[in-house]
Motif scaffolding. Structure first.
Motif, mmCIF file in Angstrom:
data_model
loop_
_atom_site.group_PDB
_atom_site.id
_atom_site.type_symbol
_atom_site.label_atom_id
_atom_site.label_comp_id
_atom_site.label_asym_id
_atom_site.label_seq_id
_atom_site.Cartn_x
_atom_site.Cartn_y
_atom_site.Cartn_z
ATOM 1 N N PRO A 147 0.832 -1.214 0.000
ATOM 2 C CA PRO A 147 0.000 0.000 0.000
ATOM 3 C C PRO A 147 0.863 1.259 0.000
ATOM 4 C CG PRO A 147 0.039 -0.960 2.196
ATOM 5 C CD PRO A 147 0.784 -1.915 1.300
ATOM 6 N N THR A 162 -0.301 2.227 -5.787
ATOM 7 C CA THR A 162 -0.276 0.776 -5.929
ATOM 8 C C THR A 162 -1.681 0.187 -5.819
ATOM 9 O OG1 THR A 162 0.060 0.406 -3.557
ATOM 10 C CG2 THR A 162 2.031 0.691 -4.924
ATOM 11 N N GLY A 164 -2.479 -2.273 -3.976
ATOM 12 C CA GLY A 164 -2.762 -2.527 -2.570
ATOM 13 C C GLY A 164 -3.409 -1.347 -1.881
ATOM 14 N N LEU A 165 -2.943 -0.147 -2.177
ATOM 15 C CA LEU A 165 -3.535 1.033 -1.554
ATOM 16 C C LEU A 165 -4.882 1.361 -2.185
ATOM 17 C CD1 LEU A 165 -3.201 3.308 0.487
ATOM 18 C CD2 LEU A 165 -2.103 4.666 -1.298
ATOM 19 N N ARG A 166 -4.984 1.223 -3.483
ATOM 20 C CA ARG A 166 -6.246 1.539 -4.165
ATOM 21 C C ARG A 166 -7.378 0.669 -3.650
ATOM 22 N NH1 ARG A 166 -7.049 1.507 -10.795
ATOM 23 N NH2 ARG A 166 -8.930 2.839 -10.851
ATOM 24 N N GLU A 167 -7.092 -0.592 -3.411
ATOM 25 C CA GLU A 167 -8.129 -1.496 -2.922
ATOM 26 C C GLU A 167 -8.439 -1.291 -1.448
ATOM 27 O OE1 GLU A 167 -6.630 -5.336 -3.884
ATOM 28 O OE2 GLU A 167 -7.164 -5.203 -6.034
ATOM 29 N N ALA A 168 -7.495 -0.715 -0.702
ATOM 30 C CA ALA A 168 -7.723 -0.505 0.733
ATOM 31 C C ALA A 168 -8.556 0.743 1.012
ATOM 32 C CB ALA A 168 -6.382 -0.403 1.465
ATOM 33 N N THR A 243 -6.877 4.965 7.650
ATOM 34 C CA THR A 243 -6.687 3.741 6.869
ATOM 35 C C THR A 243 -5.218 3.534 6.534
ATOM 36 O OG1 THR A 243 -8.902 3.972 5.898
ATOM 37 C CG2 THR A 243 -7.350 2.537 4.763
ATOM 38 N N LEU A 244 -4.538 4.626 6.158
ATOM 39 C CA LEU A 244 -3.106 4.521 5.872
ATOM 40 C C LEU A 244 -2.331 4.066 7.100
ATOM 41 C CD1 LEU A 244 -2.550 7.739 3.708
ATOM 42 C CD2 LEU A 244 -2.457 5.374 2.925
ATOM 43 N N VAL A 247 -3.030 0.190 7.314
ATOM 44 C CA VAL A 247 -2.493 -0.711 6.288
ATOM 45 C C VAL A 247 -0.989 -0.549 6.112
ATOM 46 C CG1 VAL A 247 -4.695 -0.753 5.079
ATOM 47 C CG2 VAL A 247 -2.956 0.912 4.394
ATOM 48 N N GLN A 248 -0.451 0.643 6.408
ATOM 49 C CA GLN A 248 0.989 0.863 6.274
ATOM 50 C C GLN A 248 1.732 0.703 7.584
ATOM 51 O OE1 GLN A 248 1.285 4.805 4.528
ATOM 52 N NE2 GLN A 248 1.174 3.996 2.451
#
Length: 291
Positions: A147, A162, A164-168, A243-244, A247-248
């Motif tokens: 992400p 990425t 991964g980030l777009r889907e999150a 969210t970041l 996920v990060q």
């Protein structure tokens, strides 16, 4: 003659004072957190002002030395003349030395930039699966589970996101991330980062250089957060930061979301009744990052 020498000494002393005072531009942490753009501008302005004052002192000493050379010798003023001559050549030597050091210390940074450009171009050319335009800037979606979103100016302005980030992120949250990265490009934050990096490379032992390099990264992120909040709303921007952070695994993103909620940024989509008080204290995590 004494007046010319006094002016040169005064300008040089003022330059030293201004440069040494630059680290205190962020001593008021609440103000810096509330107005990151002003804090960055203030710090850079102080550093540039100090540099210009020192150059003015050196040029003034050189001008006075050349002027004295066209006049008949004055035995009673040889001390002042000698001091001005030493100040002129000494100032030019210091300026030349600083320029040489900046050039030398900047070379590894330039090499790193070229290596980064090659890697990003390779990724954008071979791993991209979708592209679009956002506010006149190309957005390249990269097929990677990591992400990540970043703005890059190598070979033109574009934003890499990425899969991964777009889907999150939700659609609204993704829009705030794009607005955030677009702010980095439009305000040329990479130049601020370069100033901080060169400053630290030239003066690694100075506390002010280390503090500036550490704080400027957080301040430009908060500046971009504010831009995204004004464009897309505080709630969506703060939710994207949360969210970041998840996920990060970056706690600072959660602190920045807390900042946005406490220091409500006025948005074209948020009415007066929806704004919160701007007198809430900055979180301790953000304050500690600015020290």
């Amino acid at each position: 003659m004494i007046g010319a020498l006094g002016a040169v000494v005064g300008l040089a002393s003022l330059a030293v004072v201004v440069v040494l005072m630059a680290p205190f531009a962020l001593r008021n942490e609440r103000w810096a957190v509330r107005h990151p753009d002003r804090a960055i501008s203030c710090w850079i302005a102080l550093i540039l002002t100090g540099a210009m004052l020192f150059v003015a002192a050196a040029v003034g000493a050189l001008f006075a030395t050349v002027r004295n050379g066209t006049r008949p010798p004055d035995p009673s003023a040889w001390v002042e003349q000698t001091a001005l001559t030493l100040a002129a050549w000494g100032g030019l030597a210091v300026i030349g030395g600083l320029l040489a050091m900046i050039w030398t210390r900047s070379a590894p940074l330039a090499d790193a930039d070229r290596a980064t450009r090659r890697r990003l171009n390779l990724v954008a050319g071979t791993a991209s699966y979708d592209r679009e335009q956002a506010g006149g800037i190309e957005v390249v979606y990269v097929d990677s589970p990591v992400p990540l979103a970043l703005a890059e100016r190598f070979g033109g302005c574009r934003i890499l996101v990425t899969r991964g980030l777009r889907e999150a992120l939700s659609v609204a949250q993704l829009r705030t991330v794009l607005a955030h990265e677009r702010c980095h490009l439009l305000r040329r934050h990479h130049l601020v980062l370069r100033i901080a990096a060169v400053n630290l490379a030239c003066f690694p032992s100075l506390r002010g250089a280390r503090a500036f390099e550490r704080a400027v990264h957080l301040l430009i992120e908060m500046s971009a957060d504010d831009h995204a909040a004004r464009s897309c709303g505080v709630d969506a921007t703060a939710a994207a930061l949360d969210t970041l952070a998840e996920v990060q695994g970056v706690p600072s993103a959660a602190l920045r979301a807390l900042r946005l909620r406490r220091y409500q940024v006025r948005s074209s989509r948020v009415g007066t009744n929806g704004s919160q008080s701007n007198r809430m204290p900055a979180s301790s995590g953000v304050r500690s990052a600015l020290r």
